[in-house]
Design an enzyme around this catalytic site. Structure first.
Site, short mmCIF file in Angstrom:
data_model
loop_
_atom_site.label_atom_id
_atom_site.label_comp_id
_atom_site.label_asym_id
_atom_site.label_seq_id
_atom_site.Cartn_x
_atom_site.Cartn_y
_atom_site.Cartn_z
N ARG A 39 98.58 17.85 39.53
CA ARG A 39 98.16 16.52 39.99
C ARG A 39 97.98 16.43 41.51
O ARG A 39 98.77 17.00 42.25
CB ARG A 39 99.18 15.47 39.56
N HIS B 211 94.11 19.19 37.27
CA HIS B 211 93.52 20.43 36.72
C HIS B 211 92.02 20.56 36.97
O HIS B 211 91.26 20.98 36.07
CB HIS B 211 93.79 20.50 35.21
N HIS C 224 96.87 28.52 32.06
CA HIS C 224 97.57 27.48 31.32
C HIS C 224 97.90 27.92 29.88
O HIS C 224 97.72 27.13 28.94
CB HIS C 224 96.73 26.20 31.33
N TYR D 30 100.00 28.42 26.65
CA TYR D 30 101.18 27.83 26.02
C TYR D 30 101.81 28.94 25.19
O TYR D 30 101.19 29.43 24.24
CB TYR D 30 100.81 26.70 25.06
N GLU E 95 103.38 27.91 34.60
CA GLU E 95 102.13 27.97 35.38
C GLU E 95 102.44 28.28 36.84
O GLU E 95 102.97 27.44 37.56
CB GLU E 95 101.43 26.61 35.31
C1 BGC Z 1 100.96 19.38 33.41
C2 BGC Z 1 101.25 18.31 32.39
C3 BGC Z 1 99.99 18.03 31.60
C4 BGC Z 1 99.51 19.33 30.97
C5 BGC Z 1 98.21 19.17 30.24
C6 BGC Z 1 100.51 20.61 32.69
O1 BGC Z 1 100.18 21.58 33.61
O2 BGC Z 1 102.09 19.67 34.20
O3 BGC Z 1 101.69 17.13 33.01
O4 BGC Z 1 100.21 17.07 30.61
O5 BGC Z 1 99.34 20.29 31.96
O6 BGC Z 1 97.27 18.58 31.04
#
Ligand code: BGC
Length: 347
Positions: free
Chosen positions: A81, A106, A175, A177, A312
């Site tokens: 952010r 992002h 990113h 998961y 991340e």
């Molecule tokens: C952020 C989260 C967000 C997610 C998906 C992460 O990198 O820290 O706050 O909801 O990404 O956008």
């Protein structure tokens, strides 16, 4: 010996073909799509020798097009952010797209994760490149960026390189998961995480770092020893309340721009352990708090809240608001070169 194979993944509405590449050696099998230069699967042997997929991904290209969770994606130009989407650089104010309420997140509405990247097969992996024109999503400078995915035994290397013709902000990350229990997935609450950090950056109620760097001592943010993600996840600690779970940046210990282990994780069930190494200064640990069941995962797998976690590596988020944070500025004529490594072994 590494093999790189490609196959068609789908066709976008504009007629552009999208591909899926499989990088394979004796220890790892990794699928990456040129849509978002995104990792779709990482298969590694579990303690019983069974090939186990340890990241979340979607079955179809269309799911990636409509998906808003950044599964495995290359995120940029700037991860996380930025308050009000405002950056002040060299005395100029830049307004980035506000795609997260009034904030930027992002890379904006059509960030790196929604681009089809050009590809080039390499001896040890694959290179993705993309061009982002001056002003795209509000960012200054014509920017050319490259992401190199390489396999070296049990390690997947990710190298980010970039250059610009105007000083700009640049802070990409990957990113993925992870769910080290493998597919089909369950939640990650029993999986263990350790973060190499004595401090974290405090968030305000909108999950924006407020500039304070606090000790993890005696808080649920202390991951200096392995603990299950779920252990303190439902505590009343304000940081966890604000993020709906863990969603903070940790300050990697003894940062000196050299590669070091930033975090580790393992699953007792699969026996699979992940080491995350980087030469960046921060790591966002996100416990998949906003995952939901809107889209199914690969092979129809259920995905829901806390079904994956992200580690991340990046510069501290919202750095332009705070004097004490290192600024992710890429200067015209300089070359950005930062690395993330996901390394796997058995416990
Ligand atoms: C952020 C989260 C967000 C997610 C998906 C992460 O990198 O820290 O706050 O909801 O990404 O956008």
């Amino acid at each position: 010996m590494l093999s790189v194979k490609s196959k068609k993944f789908g066709i976008l509405e504009n007629g552009k073909e999208v591909f899926l590449y499989t990088l394979k050696n004796s220890e790892l099998e990794v699928e990456i799509t040129d849509y978002g230069a995104a990792i779709r699967s990482i298969k590694v042997k579990d303690k019983n020798g069974k090939l186990t997929d340890v990241v979340l991904g979607y079955d179809t290209l269309q799911d990636y097009v409509v998906g808003d969770k950044y599964f495995g994606a290359t995120v940029g130009r700037s991860a996380n952010r930025i308050e009000n989407g405002i950056i002040e650089l060299d005395g100029n104010i830049y307004s980035l797209s506000q795609n997260d309420g009034k904030n930027h997140i992002h890379g904006g509405f059509n960030g790196f994760n929604k681009k089809v990247w050009s590809t080039e097969k390499l001896e040890n992996g694959i290179k993705f490149s993309c061009f982002s024109p001056d002003g795209e999503e509000g960012y200054p400078g014509n920017l050319t960026s490259e992401v190199f995915y390489t396999l070296d035994k049990n390690a997947l290397g990710i190298k980010f390189m970039a250059k610009t013709d105007k000083n700009t902000v640049f802070n990409p990350t990957n990113h993925a998961y992870f769910n080290l229990d493998g597919h089909p997935t369950v939640d990650i609450l029993n999986q263990y995480v350790k973060i190499n950090a004595d401090f974290y950056t405090e968030n305000d109620e909108n999950s924006l770092p407020n500039g304070k760097i606090l000790s993890v001592d005696n808080t649920p943010m202390d991951f200096r020893e392995f603990k299950p993600v779920g252990k303190d996840l439902y505590s009343n600690f304000n940081q966890i309340k604000y993020g709906n779970g863990y969603d903070n940046n940790w300050v990697i210990k003894d940062y000196d721009e050299s590669l070091r282990v930033a975090a580790e994780a393992y699953s007792e069930k699969s026996g699979i352990k992940l080491d995350v190494l980087t030469d960046l200064c921060g790591i966002q640990f996100y416990s998949g708090n906003y995952l939901d069941s809107f889209l199914k995962g690969k092979n129809g797998a259920k995905i829901d809240k806390h079904y994956g976690f992200c580690l991340e590596c990046q510069y501290f988020p919202n750095a332009f608001e705070h004097e004490n944070f290192l600024k992710p500025v890429l200067k015209a004529g300089e070359i950005y070169n930062k690395n993330i490594i996901y390394k796997f072994c058995l416990i």
